[in-house]
Design a protein around this motif. Structure first.
Motif, PDB file in Angstrom:
ATOM      1  N   SER A   1       0.860  -1.191   0.000  1.00  0.00           N
ATOM      2  CA  SER A   1       0.000   0.000   0.000  1.00  0.00           C
ATOM      3  C   SER A   1       0.893   1.237   0.000  1.00  0.00           C
ATOM      4  O   SER A   1       1.645   1.466   0.951  1.00  0.00           O
ATOM      5  CB  SER A   1      -0.912   0.005   1.229  1.00  0.00           C
ATOM      6  OG  SER A   1      -1.758  -1.136   1.226  1.00  0.00           O
ATOM      7  N   ASP A   2       0.814   2.005  -1.064  1.00  0.00           N
ATOM      8  CA  ASP A   2       1.671   3.186  -1.219  1.00  0.00           C
ATOM      9  C   ASP A   2       1.008   4.393  -0.566  1.00  0.00           C
ATOM     10  O   ASP A   2       0.537   5.318  -1.233  1.00  0.00           O
ATOM     11  CB  ASP A   2       1.921   3.430  -2.712  1.00  0.00           C
ATOM     12  CG  ASP A   2       3.078   4.393  -2.946  1.00  0.00           C
ATOM     13  OD1 ASP A   2       3.748   4.765  -1.965  1.00  0.00           O
ATOM     14  OD2 ASP A   2       3.306   4.769  -4.111  1.00  0.00           O
ATOM     15  N   TYR A   3       0.987   4.388   0.765  1.00  0.00           N
ATOM     16  CA  TYR A   3       0.291   5.435   1.497  1.00  0.00           C
ATOM     17  C   TYR A   3       0.894   6.826   1.270  1.00  0.00           C
ATOM     18  O   TYR A   3       0.196   7.830   1.385  1.00  0.00           O
ATOM     19  CB  TYR A   3       0.313   5.125   3.000  1.00  0.00           C
ATOM     20  CG  TYR A   3      -0.436   3.882   3.382  1.00  0.00           C
ATOM     21  CD1 TYR A   3      -1.772   3.710   3.030  1.00  0.00           C
ATOM     22  CD2 TYR A   3       0.183   2.861   4.104  1.00  0.00           C
ATOM     23  CE1 TYR A   3      -2.464   2.557   3.388  1.00  0.00           C
ATOM     24  CE2 TYR A   3      -0.503   1.722   4.470  1.00  0.00           C
ATOM     25  CZ  TYR A   3      -1.829   1.575   4.105  1.00  0.00           C
ATOM     26  OH  TYR A   3      -2.506   0.429   4.473  1.00  0.00           O
ATOM     27  N   GLN A   4       2.180   6.893   0.964  1.00  0.00           N
ATOM     28  CA  GLN A   4       2.855   8.188   0.831  1.00  0.00           C
ATOM     29  C   GLN A   4       3.249   8.510  -0.612  1.00  0.00           C
ATOM     30  O   GLN A   4       4.034   9.421  -0.851  1.00  0.00           O
ATOM     31  CB  GLN A   4       4.105   8.207   1.724  1.00  0.00           C
ATOM     32  CG  GLN A   4       3.762   8.076   3.214  1.00  0.00           C
ATOM     33  CD  GLN A   4       4.996   8.111   4.080  1.00  0.00           C
ATOM     34  OE1 GLN A   4       5.959   7.372   3.860  1.00  0.00           O
ATOM     35  NE2 GLN A   4       4.986   8.992   5.073  1.00  0.00           N
ATOM     36  N   ASP A   5       2.709   7.734  -1.556  1.00  0.00           N
ATOM     37  CA  ASP A   5       2.946   7.984  -2.985  1.00  0.00           C
ATOM     38  C   ASP A   5       4.434   8.013  -3.330  1.00  0.00           C
ATOM     39  O   ASP A   5       4.905   8.895  -4.063  1.00  0.00           O
ATOM     40  CB  ASP A   5       2.281   9.304  -3.418  1.00  0.00           C
ATOM     41  CG  ASP A   5       0.770   9.276  -3.236  1.00  0.00           C
ATOM     42  OD1 ASP A   5       0.186   8.201  -3.456  1.00  0.00           O
ATOM     43  OD2 ASP A   5       0.200  10.310  -2.847  1.00  0.00           O
ATOM     44  N   LYS A   6       5.185   7.043  -2.834  1.00  0.00           N
ATOM     45  CA  LYS A   6       6.611   6.962  -3.109  1.00  0.00           C
ATOM     46  C   LYS A   6       6.933   5.998  -4.241  1.00  0.00           C
ATOM     47  O   LYS A   6       8.010   6.072  -4.834  1.00  0.00           O
ATOM     48  CB  LYS A   6       7.371   6.511  -1.856  1.00  0.00           C
ATOM     49  CG  LYS A   6       7.416   7.511  -0.712  1.00  0.00           C
ATOM     50  CD  LYS A   6       8.147   6.905   0.485  1.00  0.00           C
ATOM     51  CE  LYS A   6       8.295   7.900   1.626  1.00  0.00           C
ATOM     52  NZ  LYS A   6       9.232   8.982   1.326  1.00  0.00           N
ATOM     53  N   GLY A   7       6.035   5.089  -4.547  1.00  0.00           N
ATOM     54  CA  GLY A   7       6.354   4.000  -5.454  1.00  0.00           C
ATOM     55  C   GLY A   7       6.956   2.848  -4.674  1.00  0.00           C
ATOM     56  O   GLY A   7       7.500   3.030  -3.568  1.00  0.00           O
ATOM     57  N   LEU A   8       6.903   1.648  -5.246  1.00  0.00           N
ATOM     58  CA  LEU A   8       7.334   0.449  -4.541  1.00  0.00           C
ATOM     59  C   LEU A   8       8.793   0.523  -4.099  1.00  0.00           C
ATOM     60  O   LEU A   8       9.124   0.272  -2.940  1.00  0.00           O
ATOM     61  CB  LEU A   8       7.116  -0.784  -5.427  1.00  0.00           C
ATOM     62  CG  LEU A   8       7.594  -2.123  -4.854  1.00  0.00           C
ATOM     63  CD1 LEU A   8       6.851  -2.449  -3.572  1.00  0.00           C
ATOM     64  CD2 LEU A   8       7.412  -3.248  -5.879  1.00  0.00           C
ATOM     65  N   PHE A   9       9.697   0.873  -5.022  1.00  0.00           N
ATOM     66  CA  PHE A   9      11.128   0.855  -4.700  1.00  0.00           C
ATOM     67  C   PHE A   9      11.477   1.850  -3.598  1.00  0.00           C
ATOM     68  O   PHE A   9      12.126   1.501  -2.610  1.00  0.00           O
ATOM     69  CB  PHE A   9      11.955   1.143  -5.951  1.00  0.00           C
ATOM     70  CG  PHE A   9      13.439   1.188  -5.702  1.00  0.00           C
ATOM     71  CD1 PHE A   9      14.158   0.023  -5.538  1.00  0.00           C
ATOM     72  CD2 PHE A   9      14.108   2.408  -5.608  1.00  0.00           C
ATOM     73  CE1 PHE A   9      15.528   0.060  -5.290  1.00  0.00           C
ATOM     74  CE2 PHE A   9      15.469   2.455  -5.367  1.00  0.00           C
ATOM     75  CZ  PHE A   9      16.184   1.277  -5.208  1.00  0.00           C
ATOM     76  N   LEU A  10      11.037   3.105  -3.751  1.00  0.00           N
ATOM     77  CA  LEU A  10      11.396   4.124  -2.762  1.00  0.00           C
ATOM     78  C   LEU A  10      10.724   3.866  -1.423  1.00  0.00           C
ATOM     79  O   LEU A  10      11.314   4.098  -0.364  1.00  0.00           O
ATOM     80  CB  LEU A  10      11.023   5.511  -3.280  1.00  0.00           C
ATOM     81  CG  LEU A  10      11.902   6.073  -4.401  1.00  0.00           C
ATOM     82  CD1 LEU A  10      11.423   7.463  -4.818  1.00  0.00           C
ATOM     83  CD2 LEU A  10      13.365   6.147  -3.951  1.00  0.00           C
TER      84      LEU A  10
END
Length: 484
Positions: free
Chosen positions: A208-217
């Motif tokens: 779940s990308d709660y902070q909109d970073k993308g999977l890798f970051l």
């Protein structure tokens, strides 16, 4: 947990400080390492990690374990070659031969321990009063009272430390067992919920990308956060002069301790994501140290475990603080013995054979740090200081891994080798540690500011020490941790 009989120690020569007493066998050393790795870290960072990656919170724990184990291999290669108390400072001194770099590395390690212990003391006080509130015994007092209790706890740790490493590590045995019980409660609650058919086990594979970073970051940022929960294994090398037969028992004991820790962490992570909903995972980052308590409260509503759990957390946090202060005092002792810090800081209590001056100095620094970080009511103490601790140690680990590569090339072919890190592993570990210390992992700027301020204090102390040594015509010892 009993220890084997203590070996006869050669008495100190007239005019020399006595050597430290070798009281740690493999069992006590294992509990020391496990107790140092577990503790405040998992309580402080699990909520933040879950609020960053969601259900795959176990993955950053696993990745942090891999990087930590790579670095542990380097430490094992070096500690079995140079079994002296100064740890990272000694390895850097032998690899680079630059006293200023040696001092900065040693000071960074000391500050990371004091910072971690100071944070733990504050969290301990908060959990203690939180437990009193949950049980309806009293309301949570103001920050001034919490700070006073935290400072009082640091003074108690100093008294335990002065009693001797044997007493300190035996106290650590009790605290380690209690903190393992606390984590097992969290794990048991999670698996109880799963057994009742109420847990959502499928969440374990959901990102779940709660902070909109993308999977890798997002995973990288969470791994950097998780690293705070994996550190602690490196503290044991600073106790090497108090370990029996360190060349033989260190490798197996350190790796076993790391393995136990990561298994417990991953099971805790599974419990968190199966008990809490995705919406609750998104908001749990704000709970910080209360994240695991929320899991216990929701997963066992019919049992009064939540009334007991805060006090178990107090024991876990206390253990972290005790071991960090043990490490810091031994590092100060080691640096003073080789004239990087003033020689009086290497004084040993004659009867107890404990480094009383190092204990006093590290305690004073911790008290000052507690006062400083709690003076700003809006400061996120746990997140900022845990991140600073991880950043400082990642920098130190980078240097130690590079030192391992250099010292391997300088190794005397006729000298017995007890342990060697596989192939290019130290270099790979150095790159990974440097990467996790960078700003691209989303580390808050204030963490770099705190670390920079601490290192600035180190530079001032180094300059003062250099001036005193010059005035007294005292040179720096050839090996950190060993008198000239």
């Amino acid at each position: 947990m009993s220890t084997t009989s203590e070996p006869v120690t050669e008495p100190a020569r007239e005019g020399e400080e006595p050597a430290l007493k070798r009281v740690l066998g493999p069992k006590l050393l294992l509990l020391f390492i496990v107790g140092d790795i577990l503790g405040a870290g998992v309580y402080a960072v699990t909520g933040t990690m879950a609020g960053t990656v969601g259900g795959i919170v176990w993955l950053p724990f696993l990745l942090a374990f891999i990087v930590a184990t790579m670095t542990a291999f380097s430490y094992l290669e070096l500690v079995t070659q140079y079994p002296q108390a100064a740890g990272a400072a000694l390895y850097c001194h032998k690899a680079f031969g630059i006293h200023f770099v040696t001092f900065l590395v040693a000071f960074a390690v000391v500050c990371s321990g004091i910072t971690s212990a100071s944070t733990s003391a504050n969290v301990l006080a908060q959990n203690f009063f939180g437990g009193l509130e949950i049980n309806g015994w009293m309301d949570v007092p103001g920050q001034g009272v919490i700070t006073a209790v935290a400072m009082g706890f640091m003074l108690l740790l100093a008294a335990i430390n002065l009693r001797g490493v044997g007493e300190s590590v035996k106290f650590n045995v009790l605290l380690t067992l209690v903190e393992m019980i606390a984590l097992c409660i969290v794990i048991g609650v999670g698996f109880y919920v799963i057994a009742q058919g109420e847990g959502n086990l499928q969440q374990v594979t959901v990102f779940s990308d709660y902070q909109d970073k993308g999977l890798f970051l997002a995973v990288t940022a969470a791994t950097s956060i998780a690293f705070f929960a994996m550190v602690g294994f490196e503290d044991s090398v600073n106790m090497v002069e108090e370990v029996k037969d360190p060349e033989r028992i260190f490798p197996r004991t350190m790796l076993t301790g790391l393995g136990i820790a990561v298994i417990l962490y991953m099971l805790v992570a599974v419990s968190v994501v199966t008990v809490l909903t995705p919406t609750e995972l998104e908001g749990i980052r704000e709970a910080e140290g209360a994240a695991l308590l929320e899991v216990v409260e929701k997963g066992s509503p019919d049992f009064p475990i939540d009334n007991i759990f805060p006090f178990l957390a107090v024991f876990a946090v206390a253990n972290t603080a005790l071991i960090n202060m043990l490490m810091a005092s031994r590092m100060i002792y080691g640096m003073a013995r080789q004239n990087v810090l003033p020689r009086p800081l290497g004084k040993v209590l004659p009867g107890r054979r404990t480094p009383w001056a190092g204990i006093a100095f590290s305690t004073i620094l911790a008290l000052g740090l507690i006062w400083y970080v709690t003076s700003d009511p809006d400061s996120n103490v746990v997140a900022n200081l845990s991140g600073t601790t991880a950043f400082l140690l990642l920098c130190v680990f980078t240097v130690v891994n590079v030192a391992c590569v250099i010292l391997r090339r300088k190794r005397d072919p006729n000298r017995k080798v007890f342990f060697t890190s596989p192939g290019p592993l130290p270099l790979i570990a150095a790159v990974l540690c440097a990467f996790l210390a960078g700003p691209w992992v989303g580390r808050d700027v204030i963490q770099y500011q705190i670390a920079g301020g601490l290192l600035a204090i180190g530079v001032v102390l180094w300059a003062i020490t250099w001036f005193v040594n010059k005035k007294t015509n005292t040179g720096t010892g050839s090996e950190p941790g060993r008198p000239r």
